[in-house]
Write a protein that holds these residues in place. Structure first.
Motif, PDB file in Angstrom:
ATOM      1  N   PHE A 203       0.834  -1.191   0.000  1.00  0.00           N
ATOM      2  CA  PHE A 203       0.000   0.000   0.000  1.00  0.00           C
ATOM      3  C   PHE A 203       0.873   1.247   0.000  1.00  0.00           C
ATOM      4  CE2 PHE A 203      -2.996  -2.971   2.200  1.00  0.00           C
ATOM      5  CZ  PHE A 203      -3.950  -2.982   1.190  1.00  0.00           C
ATOM      6  N   LEU A 204       0.428   2.268  -0.679  1.00  0.00           N
ATOM      7  CA  LEU A 204       1.042   3.588  -0.581  1.00  0.00           C
ATOM      8  C   LEU A 204       0.448   4.278   0.641  1.00  0.00           C
ATOM      9  CD1 LEU A 204       0.813   4.709  -4.339  1.00  0.00           C
ATOM     10  CD2 LEU A 204       2.756   3.634  -3.172  1.00  0.00           C
ATOM     11  N   ARG A 205       1.314   4.840   1.479  1.00  0.00           N
ATOM     12  CA  ARG A 205       0.837   5.456   2.727  1.00  0.00           C
ATOM     13  C   ARG A 205       1.345   6.895   2.837  1.00  0.00           C
ATOM     14  NH1 ARG A 205      -0.372   0.901   6.231  1.00  0.00           N
ATOM     15  NH2 ARG A 205      -1.101   2.406   7.791  1.00  0.00           N
ATOM     16  N   GLU A 206       0.505   7.734   3.390  1.00  0.00           N
ATOM     17  CA  GLU A 206       0.902   9.070   3.826  1.00  0.00           C
ATOM     18  C   GLU A 206       0.444   9.181   5.272  1.00  0.00           C
ATOM     19  OE1 GLU A 206      -0.621  12.070   1.248  1.00  0.00           O
ATOM     20  OE2 GLU A 206       0.654  11.464  -0.459  1.00  0.00           O
ATOM     21  N   VAL A 211      -3.153   5.755   0.424  1.00  0.00           N
ATOM     22  CA  VAL A 211      -3.403   6.654  -0.714  1.00  0.00           C
ATOM     23  C   VAL A 211      -3.184   5.941  -2.046  1.00  0.00           C
ATOM     24  CG1 VAL A 211      -2.885   8.739   0.593  1.00  0.00           C
ATOM     25  CG2 VAL A 211      -1.024   7.532  -0.599  1.00  0.00           C
ATOM     26  N   GLY A 212      -3.216   4.624  -2.018  1.00  0.00           N
ATOM     27  CA  GLY A 212      -3.031   3.873  -3.258  1.00  0.00           C
ATOM     28  C   GLY A 212      -2.346   2.554  -2.994  1.00  0.00           C
ATOM     29  N   ALA A 213      -1.851   1.957  -4.068  1.00  0.00           N
ATOM     30  CA  ALA A 213      -1.211   0.643  -3.945  1.00  0.00           C
ATOM     31  C   ALA A 213       0.006   0.560  -4.854  1.00  0.00           C
ATOM     32  CB  ALA A 213      -2.198  -0.462  -4.300  1.00  0.00           C
ATOM     33  N   ARG A 214       0.993  -0.214  -4.388  1.00  0.00           N
ATOM     34  CA  ARG A 214       2.080  -0.624  -5.261  1.00  0.00           C
ATOM     35  C   ARG A 214       1.656  -1.930  -5.912  1.00  0.00           C
ATOM     36  NH1 ARG A 214       5.029  -0.705  -0.809  1.00  0.00           N
ATOM     37  NH2 ARG A 214       5.982  -2.699  -1.376  1.00  0.00           N
ATOM     38  N   ALA A 215       1.856  -2.035  -7.209  1.00  0.00           N
ATOM     39  CA  ALA A 215       1.366  -3.204  -7.933  1.00  0.00           C
ATOM     40  C   ALA A 215       2.417  -3.700  -8.901  1.00  0.00           C
ATOM     41  CB  ALA A 215       0.084  -2.865  -8.688  1.00  0.00           C
ATOM     42  N   ALA A 216       2.464  -5.008  -9.076  1.00  0.00           N
ATOM     43  CA  ALA A 216       3.384  -5.638 -10.016  1.00  0.00           C
ATOM     44  C   ALA A 216       2.615  -6.091 -11.241  1.00  0.00           C
ATOM     45  CB  ALA A 216       4.066  -6.840  -9.358  1.00  0.00           C
ATOM     46  N   VAL A 367      -8.325   1.520   8.342  1.00  0.00           N
ATOM     47  CA  VAL A 367      -7.483   2.716   8.391  1.00  0.00           C
ATOM     48  C   VAL A 367      -8.024   3.694   7.368  1.00  0.00           C
ATOM     49  CG1 VAL A 367      -5.399   1.493   9.145  1.00  0.00           C
ATOM     50  CG2 VAL A 367      -5.836   1.782   6.694  1.00  0.00           C
ATOM     51  N   PRO A 368      -7.781   4.976   7.525  1.00  0.00           N
ATOM     52  CA  PRO A 368      -8.278   5.948   6.551  1.00  0.00           C
ATOM     53  C   PRO A 368      -7.783   5.621   5.143  1.00  0.00           C
ATOM     54  CG  PRO A 368      -7.474   7.069   8.506  1.00  0.00           C
ATOM     55  CD  PRO A 368      -7.067   5.625   8.650  1.00  0.00           C
TER      56      PRO A 368
END
Length: 573
Positions: A203-206, A211-216, A367-368
């Motif tokens: 997951f992309l986190r702030e 705030v999104g995802a890392r994907a292959a 989580v938010p």
């Protein structure tokens, strides 16, 4: 509306858009629930993306009992609200959303003792009454009571001494994997970005916010970042693992229950109706399926490989033993054409028996920025999707239109009845037998015109596929060009059901299917040969697993079969 075709070029464009633009919502999971969420979100005007680690519907959503039903057995658990909700959805699917894919089917409910007539009759009467609370369900016939002789006229294959009478009622069925691809195509037509063989690896986190995802991209071995204001995880049996990756188990705990189905030729059971039988744990269905019967299912806890659950000899013998208790001519393992196993994601309660775990669904916001959804039934996917997108709307601060999917026909639905009436004219125009036209209409609705256009352009595509006479060569081409198939197994397991409808489980059809797919996907001869070899090895592993006595032995063999596209690994923070 943009194109509803999920072809190779569209996948590349959609991945580029997901990489370059921030989405309102990213859906992780391409089963029926994820597909429904993508459609609901796109139809509310949200910019939407969906990624799936394997093929669309490759898990639970292609391995069900193929039924759209209220769940008659849940009445015994006094879960009236769940049954009523499912029956309402059944009516919507049959009359509005997918009349081209969902069709009525009768079921015989035999009983061995006369006193059971009142008990079973009362339950089925309540079932029909709950259905009538939705005006969409009035197209199905009401149940009827049958004497022993009447039941035997409907189902001559039954032992005379196995029943005292029966009640016949109606439910619906669907090709589960085909339905998923149709939902996804409808979402794509509303602007959703969709790609299979793309695995979320983090997951992309702030801060605390997702705030999104890392994907292959598993086809290219590349990693991309997809930013989204909200991420919805519709991972089914993988829900617990994903919750742990974002800080704990949270509100949802899912247990996997394995269901095994057998497929036998239609001539092995003489009957004009399906059948439902009570077992000591649950129920067993005998379901008409074209030139076949589907018989199932088991209901046992599963904690082994979730990607490709294995059916064991014990599972197969369990199903055969139970159905043979009422059949005049018993079935043997030699009668079994195909076997498939799937996992149900059940919400865990205090009971240790999976057959008693809840089929209701839960939506959580652990989580938010992240929404999780789990549980539920295939039939109620649309309600699950609506609830998930309502949670997304809340996370986006409101102001999002309400769901409209209860009145949104899927691709292929509009004009279906009129096209059915024109089937004889279409047969004359194309040179195909009218039964072929009917076959295409039942599988594609008005999108059958697209396949007929392919045949007009290349009459050779109007021939049957070698080794699988029920399917046209055009259907293989269409699976790639319009339905997102990227590998041979996608076509033989899910876009068609050749893998369990033929005695050799698709081996004879594999080479020709690969040849048809190769130019569309840019395969050279070596890649086409690899696709066939991997498919053969997968079938060999399935067959070997089905000779083992225990889940552990069967899983060890089937888990050893190589994947044509290996996954990038489990989700990691």
């Amino acid at each position: 509306m943009t194109t509803t075709w999920l072809g190779p070029e569209g996948r590349e464009a959609d991945l580029a858009a997901m990489r370059d633009e921030e989405l309102d919502v990213l859906v992780v999971g391409g089963g029926i629930v994820g597909a429904g969420i993508a459609l609901d979100a796109a139809s509310r005007g949200l910019s939407t993306g969906l990624i799936e680690a394997r093929d669309f519907a490759s898990g639970t959503s292609s391995r069900s009992s193929k039924l759209i039903h209220g769940g008659l057995r849940y009445l015994e658990q006094f879960d009236f609200e769940l049954v009523q909700e499912a029956l309402h959805e059944r009516g919507l699917l049959l009359t509005t959303i997918a009349p081209h894919l969902v069709r009525p089917v009768p079921f015989l409910f035999p009983f061995a003792h006369h006193w059971e007539r009142f008990y079973i009759g009362a339950g089925v009467t309540l079932y029909d009454t709950l259905a009538l609370t939705s005006r969409n369900n009035r197209g199905l016939p009401s149940h009827r009571h049958l004497t022993r002789s009447g039941a035997l006229r409907v189902f001559p294959a039954l032992k005379r001494d196995a029943l005292a009478g029966a009640v016949q009622y109606w439910d619906c069925q669907v090709d589960d994997a085909r339905f998923v691809s149709t939902v996804l195509r409808t979402a794509a037509g509303l602007g959703a970005r969709i790609a299979s063989r793309v695995q979320a690896v983090g997951f992309l986190r702030e801060g605390e916010h997702v705030v999104g995802a890392r994907a292959a991209d598993l086809e290219k071995g590349e990693e991309i970042s997809i930013r989204a204001r909200q991420v919805v995880n519709a991972a089914g049996v993988w829900t617990d693992e994903i919750q742990e990756m974002v800080g704990g188990r949270g509100q949802i705990h899912v247990r996997a229950s394995k269901g095994v189905h057998l497929v036998v030729p239609r001539d092995r059971i003489q009957a004009s109706s399906g059948m439902i039988l009570r077992t000591e744990k649950s129920v067993l269905f005998v379901i008409p399926w074209g030139r076949h019967w589907i018989i199932g299912t088991t209901d046992t806890a599963w904690d082994l490989d979730k990607e490709n659950p294995a059916a064991s000899r014990t599972d197969i013998d369990y199903v055969l033993d139970h159905v043979n208790q009422v059949l005049r001519t018993p079935l043997s393992r030699d009668d079994v054409e195909g076997v498939y196993a799937g996992l149900r994601p059940l919400l865990s309660g205090e009971s240790e028996e999976t057959s008693k775990l809840s089929r209701e669904h839960v939506v959580a916001h652990p989580v938010p920025g992240l929404v999780l959804i789990a549980g539920g039934k295939y039939t109620t996917y649309r309600v699950m999707a609506k609830d998930a997108v309502d949670a997304v709307a809340h996370g986006l601060g409101g102001g999002i239109p309400k769901s409209v999917t209860d009145r949104l026909p899927l691709v292929g639905a509009s004009g279906y009845s009129a096209l059915v009436n024109q089937r004889h004219r279409l047969a004359r125009e194309t040179g195909l037998h009218v039964s072929r036209i009917s076959h295409l209409l039942r599988r594609y609705g008005t999108c059958a015109r697209d396949l007929l256009d392919l045949v007009r352009e290349d009459p050779d595509l109007g021939r049957s596929l070698a080794g699988a006479d029920d399917y046209l060569r055009a259907e293989i081409v269409y699976a790639v060009r319009a339905e997102g198939a990227r590998h041979l197994e996608d076509v033989l397991y899910r876009r068609t059901r050749i893998s369990f409808e033929t005695w050799d489980r698709g081996i004879a059809a594999a080479e020709e299917a690969a040849e048809l797919m190769a130019p569309l996907l840019g395969w050279d001869k070596g890649q086409a040969e690899r696709e066939v070899e991997y498919y053969r090895k997968g079938i060999e592993a399935e067959r070997a697993a089905q000779e083992q006595d225990t889940d552990q032995e069967a899983d060890a063999i089937q888990h050893g079969a190589p994947e044509i596209v290996p996954e990038a690994g489990i989700l990691r923070p």
